[in-house]
Design a protein around this motif. Structure first.
Motif, short mmCIF file in Angstrom:
data_model
loop_
_atom_site.label_atom_id
_atom_site.label_comp_id
_atom_site.label_asym_id
_atom_site.label_seq_id
_atom_site.Cartn_x
_atom_site.Cartn_y
_atom_site.Cartn_z
N SER A 17 0.85 -1.18 0.00
CA SER A 17 0.00 0.00 0.00
C SER A 17 0.89 1.24 0.00
O SER A 17 2.11 1.14 0.15
CB SER A 17 -0.94 0.01 1.21
N ILE A 18 0.27 2.40 -0.19
CA ILE A 18 0.99 3.67 -0.16
C ILE A 18 0.55 4.42 1.09
O ILE A 18 -0.65 4.50 1.39
CB ILE A 18 0.72 4.50 -1.43
N VAL A 19 1.50 4.97 1.81
CA VAL A 19 1.23 5.73 3.03
C VAL A 19 1.73 7.15 2.82
O VAL A 19 2.87 7.35 2.41
CB VAL A 19 1.93 5.07 4.25
N ASN A 20 0.87 8.11 3.11
CA ASN A 20 1.22 9.53 3.00
C ASN A 20 1.28 10.10 4.41
O ASN A 20 0.28 10.15 5.11
CB ASN A 20 0.17 10.27 2.17
N LEU A 21 2.45 10.51 4.82
CA LEU A 21 2.63 11.09 6.15
C LEU A 21 3.08 12.53 5.98
O LEU A 21 4.27 12.81 5.86
CB LEU A 21 3.68 10.28 6.94
N GLY A 22 2.11 13.44 5.90
CA GLY A 22 2.42 14.86 5.75
C GLY A 22 3.21 15.19 4.49
O GLY A 22 4.11 16.02 4.53
N GLY A 23 2.89 14.53 3.39
CA GLY A 23 3.58 14.78 2.14
C GLY A 23 4.77 13.87 1.89
O GLY A 23 5.32 13.86 0.80
N VAL A 24 5.19 13.12 2.89
CA VAL A 24 6.25 12.13 2.71
C VAL A 24 5.55 10.82 2.34
O VAL A 24 4.69 10.35 3.08
CB VAL A 24 7.09 11.95 4.00
N LEU A 25 5.91 10.26 1.19
CA LEU A 25 5.26 9.04 0.72
C LEU A 25 6.13 7.82 0.96
O LEU A 25 7.35 7.85 0.72
CB LEU A 25 4.94 9.13 -0.78
N LEU A 44 14.86 0.87 4.32
CA LEU A 44 13.69 0.24 4.94
C LEU A 44 13.51 0.75 6.36
O LEU A 44 14.46 0.83 7.14
CB LEU A 44 13.86 -1.28 4.96
N TYR A 45 12.27 1.08 6.68
CA TYR A 45 11.91 1.62 7.99
C TYR A 45 10.90 0.70 8.67
O TYR A 45 10.13 0.01 8.02
CB TYR A 45 11.29 3.01 7.84
N SER A 46 10.88 0.75 10.02
CA SER A 46 9.89 0.00 10.79
C SER A 46 8.54 0.69 10.79
O SER A 46 7.51 0.06 10.98
CB SER A 46 10.35 -0.18 12.24
N GLN A 47 8.55 1.99 10.62
CA GLN A 47 7.32 2.77 10.55
C GLN A 47 7.59 4.03 9.74
O GLN A 47 8.74 4.44 9.60
CB GLN A 47 6.83 3.12 11.94
N PRO A 48 6.54 4.63 9.19
CA PRO A 48 6.78 5.85 8.42
C PRO A 48 7.27 6.95 9.35
O PRO A 48 6.87 7.03 10.50
CB PRO A 48 5.41 6.18 7.82
N THR A 49 8.15 7.76 8.86
CA THR A 49 8.72 8.82 9.68
C THR A 49 8.55 10.16 8.97
O THR A 49 8.73 10.24 7.75
CB THR A 49 10.21 8.56 9.98
N PRO A 50 8.19 11.21 9.71
CA PRO A 50 8.10 12.52 9.08
C PRO A 50 9.48 13.08 8.73
O PRO A 50 9.58 14.05 8.01
CB PRO A 50 7.40 13.38 10.14
N ASN A 51 10.53 12.43 9.23
CA ASN A 51 11.90 12.85 8.93
C ASN A 51 12.58 11.77 8.09
O ASN A 51 13.29 10.91 8.63
CB ASN A 51 12.69 13.10 10.22
N PRO A 52 12.37 11.77 6.78
CA PRO A 52 12.93 10.71 5.94
C PRO A 52 14.46 10.77 5.83
O PRO A 52 15.05 9.86 5.28
CB PRO A 52 12.27 10.94 4.59
N ASP A 53 15.07 11.83 6.36
CA ASP A 53 16.53 11.88 6.38
C ASP A 53 17.10 11.04 7.53
O ASP A 53 18.31 10.84 7.60
CB ASP A 53 17.02 13.32 6.49
#
Length: 168
Positions: A92-100, A132-141
């Protein structure tokens, strides 16, 4: 005296030799079974990452065709110019405040590596290379942090910078 005793009791040596061969066979079989499990888990992890990468590429193709980012898998699936030719089960696709992110939720990752899940362990080895992340993060850096669990996230895009309305 029996024929065995006359020859110096060699039958006992045959019995010991047979036992050693049986133990060796069991050990080799166990090693082969363990190696097979690891190879299978590595292949499953690579398939998961490949499917996630394919969906990420489809999101970029969708953006190129429509000048907007997909908000869901359905957006990509309904785009005639960007057909998905991959198995999207669990994706699926997850959008977290504009970070996809692409999210994978599948049975192969149902337990954390400590519990012995070899697919999760193989995904953990791919964490840095494939972001790869365990959860979406608003800080993709932030550094990729997948270490097992039921969901795996892969970054599609960072949020667009906000324009400063007070520019002169």
């Amino acid at each position: 005296m029996s024929g065995r005793e006359e020859k110096g009791g060699g039958g006992e040596r045959v019995g010991v030799g047979f036992a050693i061969m049986a133990v060796a066979l069991v050990l080799i079989s166990g090693l082969a079974w363990n190696t097979h499990g690891t190879v299978t888990a590595d292949a499953q992890a690579r398939r998961i990452v490949a499917d996630m990468n394919n969906l990420r590429a489809s999101a970029y193709a969708y953006y190129q065709d429509t000048d907007s980012w997909p908000l869901s898998l359905a957006d990509i699936e309904h785009q005639a110019d960007s057909p998905i030719n991959i198995d999207t089960a669990g994706l699926s696709i997850v959008n977290l405040g504009g970070v996809l992110f692409v999210r994978y939720n599948g049975s192969e990752t149902a337990t954390i590596p400590v519990a012995g899940n070899k697919v999760a362990q193989a995904l953990e080895k791919l964490r840095d290379r494939d972001m790869l992340y365990s959860q979406p993060t608003p800080n993709p850096d932030a550094a990729p942090n997948y270490s097992g669990g039921t969901h795996v996230y892969m970054l599609i895009k960072k949020s667009e910078p906000k324009l400063n309305a007070h520019r002169f």
